[in-house]
Design a protein around this motif. Structure first.
Motif, PDB file in Angstrom:
ATOM      1  N   PHE A  36     -12.427  -9.904  35.164  1.00  0.00           N
ATOM      2  CA  PHE A  36     -13.784  -9.681  34.682  1.00  0.00           C
ATOM      3  C   PHE A  36     -14.482  -8.641  35.541  1.00  0.00           C
ATOM      4  CE2 PHE A  36     -14.467 -13.122  37.777  1.00  0.00           C
ATOM      5  CZ  PHE A  36     -15.663 -12.747  38.411  1.00  0.00           C
ATOM      6  N   THR A  37     -15.592  -8.131  35.008  1.00  0.00           N
ATOM      7  CA  THR A  37     -16.413  -7.142  35.694  1.00  0.00           C
ATOM      8  C   THR A  37     -17.766  -7.762  36.021  1.00  0.00           C
ATOM      9  OG1 THR A  37     -15.388  -5.323  34.475  1.00  0.00           O
ATOM     10  CG2 THR A  37     -17.490  -4.863  35.530  1.00  0.00           C
ATOM     11  N   TYR A  38     -18.231  -7.520  37.234  1.00  0.00           N
ATOM     12  CA  TYR A  38     -19.587  -7.920  37.639  1.00  0.00           C
ATOM     13  C   TYR A  38     -20.407  -6.658  37.857  1.00  0.00           C
ATOM     14  CZ  TYR A  38     -23.481  -9.734  40.362  1.00  0.00           C
ATOM     15  OH  TYR A  38     -24.734 -10.050  40.809  1.00  0.00           O
ATOM     16  N   LEU A  39     -21.565  -6.600  37.221  1.00  0.00           N
ATOM     17  CA  LEU A  39     -22.477  -5.470  37.388  1.00  0.00           C
ATOM     18  C   LEU A  39     -23.850  -5.996  37.786  1.00  0.00           C
ATOM     19  CD1 LEU A  39     -20.964  -5.059  34.268  1.00  0.00           C
ATOM     20  CD2 LEU A  39     -21.510  -2.724  34.937  1.00  0.00           C
ATOM     21  N   GLU A  40     -24.538  -5.223  38.629  1.00  0.00           N
ATOM     22  CA  GLU A  40     -25.881  -5.613  39.060  1.00  0.00           C
ATOM     23  C   GLU A  40     -26.754  -4.371  39.145  1.00  0.00           C
ATOM     24  OE1 GLU A  40     -28.115  -8.224  42.527  1.00  0.00           O
ATOM     25  OE2 GLU A  40     -25.929  -8.265  42.363  1.00  0.00           O
ATOM     26  N   THR A  41     -27.931  -4.451  38.537  1.00  0.00           N
ATOM     27  CA  THR A  41     -28.802  -3.277  38.445  1.00  0.00           C
ATOM     28  C   THR A  41     -29.676  -3.065  39.667  1.00  0.00           C
ATOM     29  OG1 THR A  41     -30.531  -4.563  37.319  1.00  0.00           O
ATOM     30  CG2 THR A  41     -28.912  -3.425  35.924  1.00  0.00           C
ATOM     31  N   HIS A  42     -29.994  -4.139  40.393  1.00  0.00           N
ATOM     32  CA  HIS A  42     -30.905  -4.050  41.543  1.00  0.00           C
ATOM     33  C   HIS A  42     -30.331  -4.939  42.644  1.00  0.00           C
ATOM     34  CE1 HIS A  42     -33.312  -2.944  38.032  1.00  0.00           C
ATOM     35  NE2 HIS A  42     -34.132  -2.297  38.843  1.00  0.00           N
ATOM     36  N   LEU A 156     -20.124 -10.092  33.595  1.00  0.00           N
ATOM     37  CA  LEU A 156     -21.516 -10.508  33.729  1.00  0.00           C
ATOM     38  C   LEU A 156     -22.332  -9.360  34.301  1.00  0.00           C
ATOM     39  CD1 LEU A 156     -22.780 -13.898  35.138  1.00  0.00           C
ATOM     40  CD2 LEU A 156     -23.798 -11.766  35.943  1.00  0.00           C
ATOM     41  N   LEU A 157     -23.488  -9.148  33.710  1.00  0.00           N
ATOM     42  CA  LEU A 157     -24.475  -8.194  34.207  1.00  0.00           C
ATOM     43  C   LEU A 157     -25.695  -8.967  34.667  1.00  0.00           C
ATOM     44  CD1 LEU A 157     -25.892  -5.379  34.506  1.00  0.00           C
ATOM     45  CD2 LEU A 157     -26.554  -5.629  32.097  1.00  0.00           C
ATOM     46  N   LEU A 158     -26.098  -8.771  35.927  1.00  0.00           N
ATOM     47  CA  LEU A 158     -27.333  -9.350  36.439  1.00  0.00           C
ATOM     48  C   LEU A 158     -28.384  -8.262  36.519  1.00  0.00           C
ATOM     49  CD1 LEU A 158     -29.004 -11.648  37.704  1.00  0.00           C
ATOM     50  CD2 LEU A 158     -28.086 -10.959  39.929  1.00  0.00           C
ATOM     51  N   ILE A 159     -29.510  -8.509  35.857  1.00  0.00           N
ATOM     52  CA  ILE A 159     -30.667  -7.611  35.900  1.00  0.00           C
ATOM     53  C   ILE A 159     -31.749  -8.339  36.686  1.00  0.00           C
ATOM     54  CG2 ILE A 159     -32.362  -6.325  34.548  1.00  0.00           C
ATOM     55  CD1 ILE A 159     -30.380  -6.420  32.196  1.00  0.00           C
ATOM     56  N   ASP A 160     -32.090  -7.805  37.839  1.00  0.00           N
ATOM     57  CA  ASP A 160     -32.995  -8.512  38.763  1.00  0.00           C
ATOM     58  C   ASP A 160     -33.955  -7.516  39.404  1.00  0.00           C
ATOM     59  OD1 ASP A 160     -34.142 -10.270  40.540  1.00  0.00           O
ATOM     60  OD2 ASP A 160     -32.431 -10.299  41.909  1.00  0.00           O
ATOM     61  N   PRO A 161     -34.813  -6.886  38.604  1.00  0.00           N
ATOM     62  CA  PRO A 161     -35.730  -5.889  39.170  1.00  0.00           C
ATOM     63  C   PRO A 161     -36.842  -6.544  39.975  1.00  0.00           C
ATOM     64  CG  PRO A 161     -36.183  -6.184  36.849  1.00  0.00           C
ATOM     65  CD  PRO A 161     -34.969  -7.012  37.147  1.00  0.00           C
TER      66      PRO A 161
END
Length: 259
Positions: A36-42, A156-161
């Motif tokens: 799997f891929t883990y992505l995080e924007t902030h 999973l993408l975590l968006i945590d601005p």
């Protein structure tokens, strides 16, 4: 604006809520024998010292992770506890992992991580502890839009601005929906602050209307100090892994006395 630094708030009640859900979701992804891929924007700096001057100044971790550990808010087999123990075994008993190092605990050979951080002070600190990931000193929304759908496609993408920019509340439903259309199998998790002025309410209404199968987990707590606007923590999750709704319900019960 790039004034926000999470070191003042690491390990607080909002982190506990967010990271408990994140750890369970990642553990579920890692339980299957598929990459799997883990992505995080902030991503922030990835690792925090709860005895730092910043943490001591607010004392928010004392009411959050420190109290949670003392009062057994997390069951002994909770994935967040295993991630915390692994980080503290390396970095000492006052270390607290941000979401990048929580994710690191669950990544296996063949899994991939992409972390974005734009802050000029936070990015070098992240780079010092996140050699396992592809790092992007860039706008996190642009990174997500460019990489989604990722390879591997599960993930999973975590968006945590920081929500320093008030327009984030208005634009995030559109951003989330566009990413969900591009990545219909991805777990997309958005964290947001629950605010006394209800600034978040329109965003949450838009998200739940557009994604009725999404999981909404929202908990309340008393402000960290007089005049502080945050009175709770929310997560909206598209394609929640099996069992995550149970964790959301458990957390709701844990947080109920803190209102």
């Amino acid at each position: 604006m790039l004034s926000y630094q999470h070191a003042y708030h690491a390990g607080n009640l909002a982190d506990l809520h967010k990271h408990a859900l994140l750890a369970v979701a990642l553990a579920r992804l890692a339980a299957k024998d598929k990459p799997f891929t883990y992505l995080e924007t902030h991503a922030g700096r990835g690792l925090y010292d709860l005895r730092s001057p910043q943490a001591a100044r607010t004392g928010e971790a004392t009411a959050g992770i420190t109290r949670a550990l003392a009062e057994d808010w997390l069951p002994a087999d909770h994935p967040l506890l295993s991630a915390l123990a692994a980080v503290r075994a390396v970095h000492g008993p006052d270390a607290y992992p941000g979401s990048p190092l929580i994710a690191r605990h669950f990544l296996r050979p063949g899994d991939v991580a992409h972390l974005a951080e734009l802050h000029p002070a936070e990015y070098p600190a992240l780079a010092a502890v996140a050699g396992f990931a592809h790092l992007h000193n860039a706008d996190g929304f642009a990174m997500a839009n460019a990489l989604i759908p990722p390879t591997p496609r599960r993930g999973l993408l975590l968006i945590d601005p920081s929500y320093e920019v008030k327009a984030d509340f208005d634009r995030l439903p559109g951003i989330v929906s566009r990413l969900a259309r591009k990545w219909n199998v991805g777990v997309i998790a958005l964290w947001y602050p629950v605010l006394g002025d209800a600034r978040h309410a329109g965003m949450v209404a838009d998200l739940t209307a557009s994604h009725p199968q999404g999981l909404l987990s929202q908990v309340g707590f008393r402000p960290a100090r007089p005049g502080h606007g945050m009175i709770g923590s929310g997560m909206f999750i598209i394609n929640p892994p099996f069992g995550l709704a149970d964790e959301a319900a458990r957390l709701a019960a844990v947080f109920q006395p803190l209102r």
